[in-house]
Design an enzyme around this catalytic site. Structure first.
Site, mmCIF file in Angstrom:
data_model
loop_
_atom_site.group_PDB
_atom_site.id
_atom_site.type_symbol
_atom_site.label_atom_id
_atom_site.label_comp_id
_atom_site.label_asym_id
_atom_site.label_seq_id
_atom_site.Cartn_x
_atom_site.Cartn_y
_atom_site.Cartn_z
ATOM 1 N N HIS A 6 0.832 -1.202 0.000
ATOM 2 C CA HIS A 6 0.000 0.000 0.000
ATOM 3 C C HIS A 6 0.868 1.254 0.000
ATOM 4 O O HIS A 6 2.076 1.199 0.236
ATOM 5 C CB HIS A 6 -0.970 0.030 1.196
ATOM 6 C CG HIS A 6 -0.317 0.096 2.541
ATOM 7 N ND1 HIS A 6 -0.033 -1.010 3.320
ATOM 8 C CD2 HIS A 6 0.114 1.164 3.283
ATOM 9 C CE1 HIS A 6 0.524 -0.639 4.448
ATOM 10 N NE2 HIS A 6 0.631 0.689 4.454
ATOM 11 N N ARG A 10 -1.690 11.127 4.323
ATOM 12 C CA ARG A 10 -2.416 11.738 5.430
ATOM 13 C C ARG A 10 -3.457 12.717 4.886
ATOM 14 O O ARG A 10 -3.186 13.460 3.942
ATOM 15 C CB ARG A 10 -1.449 12.451 6.373
ATOM 16 C CG ARG A 10 -0.475 11.497 7.049
ATOM 17 C CD ARG A 10 0.417 12.190 8.065
ATOM 18 N NE ARG A 10 1.324 11.228 8.704
ATOM 19 C CZ ARG A 10 2.544 10.959 8.266
ATOM 20 N NH1 ARG A 10 3.032 11.620 7.213
ATOM 21 N NH2 ARG A 10 3.287 10.059 8.881
ATOM 22 N N GLU A 56 -3.866 3.676 1.646
ATOM 23 C CA GLU A 56 -4.147 3.881 3.066
ATOM 24 C C GLU A 56 -4.299 5.366 3.330
ATOM 25 O O GLU A 56 -3.381 6.150 3.072
ATOM 26 C CB GLU A 56 -3.017 3.327 3.942
ATOM 27 C CG GLU A 56 -3.245 3.580 5.436
ATOM 28 C CD GLU A 56 -2.052 3.219 6.297
ATOM 29 O OE1 GLU A 56 -2.154 3.374 7.540
ATOM 30 O OE2 GLU A 56 -1.014 2.783 5.756
ATOM 31 N N HIS A 74 3.445 11.463 -6.738
ATOM 32 C CA HIS A 74 2.043 11.140 -6.977
ATOM 33 C C HIS A 74 1.818 9.644 -6.851
ATOM 34 O O HIS A 74 2.756 8.866 -6.787
ATOM 35 C CB HIS A 74 1.610 11.593 -8.375
ATOM 36 C CG HIS A 74 2.424 10.992 -9.486
ATOM 37 N ND1 HIS A 74 3.431 11.677 -10.132
ATOM 38 C CD2 HIS A 74 2.415 9.754 -10.063
ATOM 39 C CE1 HIS A 74 3.979 10.899 -11.055
ATOM 40 N NE2 HIS A 74 3.391 9.723 -11.028
ATOM 41 N N GLU A 119 -2.025 10.577 -10.953
ATOM 42 C CA GLU A 119 -1.814 10.442 -12.388
ATOM 43 C C GLU A 119 -2.750 9.367 -12.930
ATOM 44 O O GLU A 119 -2.986 8.342 -12.287
ATOM 45 C CB GLU A 119 -0.368 10.053 -12.677
ATOM 46 C CG GLU A 119 -0.052 9.948 -14.163
ATOM 47 C CD GLU A 119 1.367 9.507 -14.452
ATOM 48 O OE1 GLU A 119 1.789 9.617 -15.611
ATOM 49 O OE2 GLU A 119 2.049 9.058 -13.505
#
Length: 250
Positions: A6, A10, A56, A74, A119
């Protein structure tokens, strides 16, 4: 094989972020961890591949704000046709950021509510909107590539050299096409980068946390947060550029 599990970002308003990813990328909540001071939610397409990575979202409960820095670039998501996908997002009210025409017709970019860049790339494999790669900016390409190849046993499967920058894509040798990769971006002008705190980490999965940690230590990876300090559920090291890499049990 340390497949990428993952990418953690935040967010400041968890419900707004969940609504955005569920509405626009058709993500569903896969799991959630509620702690006293924060909440982690893992998201992905309904039909994500067994080796596919999740997103996440971490929301701290103290109403803090975050800075993006520029060391993280990104996440990229897969679609069959970048023009159709971008038009779909625009019709749904997503802000126009970098359309396909401005990117040579082969990719495009949007931003989520917290300003994380996403993207959109054309791929002939993987579920629609599934995570294709996470882009990290590095100051020394040779050192960064060496770290991922020696520490994690990754291999470079695609590279793209340009007049002012180069892109290097890496993931485990035997990983499925649908597995997420890391994209290392190296600019030739010698610039340095700030990590910020809006991005958290990328995570790799292992079937034996302690054996993997011991191997990393033997290969001189940074001892940042060992398994014991993380209740033997996960651990953290860092790349040469300071990007945090979590090791999680499958």
């Amino acid at each position: 094989m340390l497949t990428l599990d993952h990418t953690m970002m935040r967010v400041e308003d968890l419900e707004a972020s969940l609504d955005w990813y569920q509405e626009h990328l058709d993500y569903e909540e896969k799991s959630r961890w509620e702690a006293d001071t924060f909440t982690n939610v893992f998201l992905g397409p309904e039909d994500v591949h067994e080796e596919g990575a999740l997103l996440e979202l971490t929301c701290n409960h103290d109403d803090r704000t975050y800075t993006h820095g520029d060391a993280w670039g990104h996440i990229a998501v897969r679609v069959e046709d970048v023009y159709d996908a971008y038009e779909e997002l625009m019709d749904a009210g997503v802000e126009d950021y970098r359309d396909p025409d401005s990117c040579g017709g082969s990719y495009a970019f949007v931003k989520d509510p917290d300003g994380h860049e996403i993207e959109i790339v054309e791929r002939d494999h993987g579920a629609k909107w599934s995570l294709d790669h996470t882009m990290l900016r590095v100051e020394d390409a040779d050192k960064a590539i060496g770290w991922f190849t020696r520490k994690l046993d990754y291999e470079m499967f695609r590279r793209s050299e340009h007049s002012s920058f180069a892109l290097y894509f890496l993931k485990p040798r035997d990983a499925a096409d649908e597995a997420m990769s890391v994209e290392l971006t190296y600019n030739y002008d010698g610039r340095s980068y700030e990590l910020g705190d809006a991005w958290g980490h990328v995570a790799v999965s292992t079937d034996d946390l302690h054996d993997t940690w011991e191997s990393l230590m033997q290969r001189n990876a940074e001892d940042y947060r060992d398994p014991e300090s993380c209740d033997d559920r996960y651990a953290f090291t860092k790349s040469p550029d300071g990007h945090e890499v979590e090791i999680v049990r499958e």
